[in-house]
Scaffold this active site. Sequence first.
Site, short mmCIF file in Angstrom:
data_model
loop_
_atom_site.label_atom_id
_atom_site.label_comp_id
_atom_site.label_asym_id
_atom_site.label_seq_id
_atom_site.Cartn_x
_atom_site.Cartn_y
_atom_site.Cartn_z
CG ASP A 87 -1.89 1.14 1.26
OD1 ASP A 87 -2.05 1.81 0.22
OD2 ASP A 87 -2.50 1.38 2.32
CG ASP A 290 -3.75 4.34 -2.52
OD1 ASP A 290 -2.84 3.58 -2.13
OD2 ASP A 290 -4.82 4.49 -1.92
#
Length: 523
Positions: A87, A290
């Site tokens: 992440d 992201d």
Amino acid sequence: MASLRNTLVMALAAGASANTLRMDIARNPAVAAAQIEERSSYLRSRALSRRASDTVTAALENDLTAGLYSANITVGTPGQTLAVQIDTGSSDVWVPAPGLSICSEPASQGGGCAGGTFDHSSSSTFSVVEQDGFNISYVDGTGVAGDYFSDMFAIGGATVKGLEMGLASSGTIGQGIMGIGYNTSEANIDTGNGTVYPNLPNQLVDEGLINSLAYSLWLNDLDSSTGSILFGGIDTDKYSGNLISVDVYPTTRSKQVVSFTVAFTSLSATSSSGTDVLTPSDYAEAAILDSGTTITLLPDALAEMVFEELGALYEESLGAAVVPCSLANKNGTLNFGFGGSGGPVISVGVDELVLPLTLTSGSTPKINGQDACQLGIMPAGDLPILFGDTFMRSAYVVYDLVNNRIGLANTDFNATGSNVVPFASSGAAIPSASTAPNEAAITQTATGNPKVDVTPTAGGVTSATYNPTATGLSAASGFTAASSSSSKKNGGVARPEPFAWSRVLVGLITVALMGAGGLFHLL
């Protein structure tokens, strides 16, 4: 070369000088060639050895069912193997403890800890850093809490000694997360309970495993089961065309760079019939890159234009834009530009945007009599513009956290070769990358107001993402580890909840959507 060394020893014993020996060797072409080859081989091996120590590469697994990318890591002594979601939108590494309640829940109900858990009592190098100090929540309402601890951490054959991590003993997420964003966004900073600590990218630099605070992501295409992350370098065989870098922007509130926010400056749709330009020439919006977000969130008006181009329909009961699955067989691209004129343009094939949609019965819903899938683009509403995995699979992305730059190029799907180029030193520019030439023109409007700064939403969100990506909304925002509340922590967004296409729960409803006039009229 053994016979050559013996000859030299005998010559020295006979009283010959070193200069005489060098002259004699130079007169023998065969011997000279052998020496040159031996020296070249030595230098090549040294270069390869040096390159290997300057970068760390780890394979990523594409879990299409869960909608995430995970990496295998080991934690503790002896090492315990876990799979954690990668992440770029959060900054803490955390792993689930065996007692996490969600681990005992049926997988069919969203429970289980398939990525494994970490038993701290079995590690001889485990140390508590802050008891009950770890608390992180995400915009989709999920979160975990527990202790900050330090222990051995290994990834891609490299071991970090004493990495600080979170140990989740309660919460609503069953797989650990490897947050690799800016350490200015660590959960303890957002809760006001601590100070910045060296997270994983920082520790890799501090321990001399990589030269600079930077890494590259190659997610590969939707149908591929694996991709890779490369800490400390780039792989020139993993992209096509030019690698071009753009600025990463700070927030307006703190003036700090806390997320990978870039200037999104153009969008067009291309097919065999031509190209439709969907944005004006002076368009510029802040957008976050992201890997922890499954789909891509665009400004509402722009998302609606994309829906029209692709013949997508937004279905309220599903909270998703749906398209016929046959769209994946069409040719055409959406072309996303960054950093103004001359900046990188990433072409995303429509086949990369068509995601599976399955009912709880195991069947597939229908649209106009055809199997229905989800389109991997949604309106952002009050959330930030987010470029998630449905975009990032088509982009080779280089994150330079020292210079606050992002390098972008079109990915080379299923590339089999590898040519790793490490960052030369801390703060060195992205290797092989040019700079977007017109970034200055898109930093301000005619009124002098920045067009690409991030303005916090209600609740203080500066890098809000979901599924899951850290927002900084942990203990201070009301998340309690024992709670299983599903309320959204996204600054009061009134739009339908972002759709988790891997967990759609719509019973036996068949989506019989009518009126899809102009279905796939362009592509």
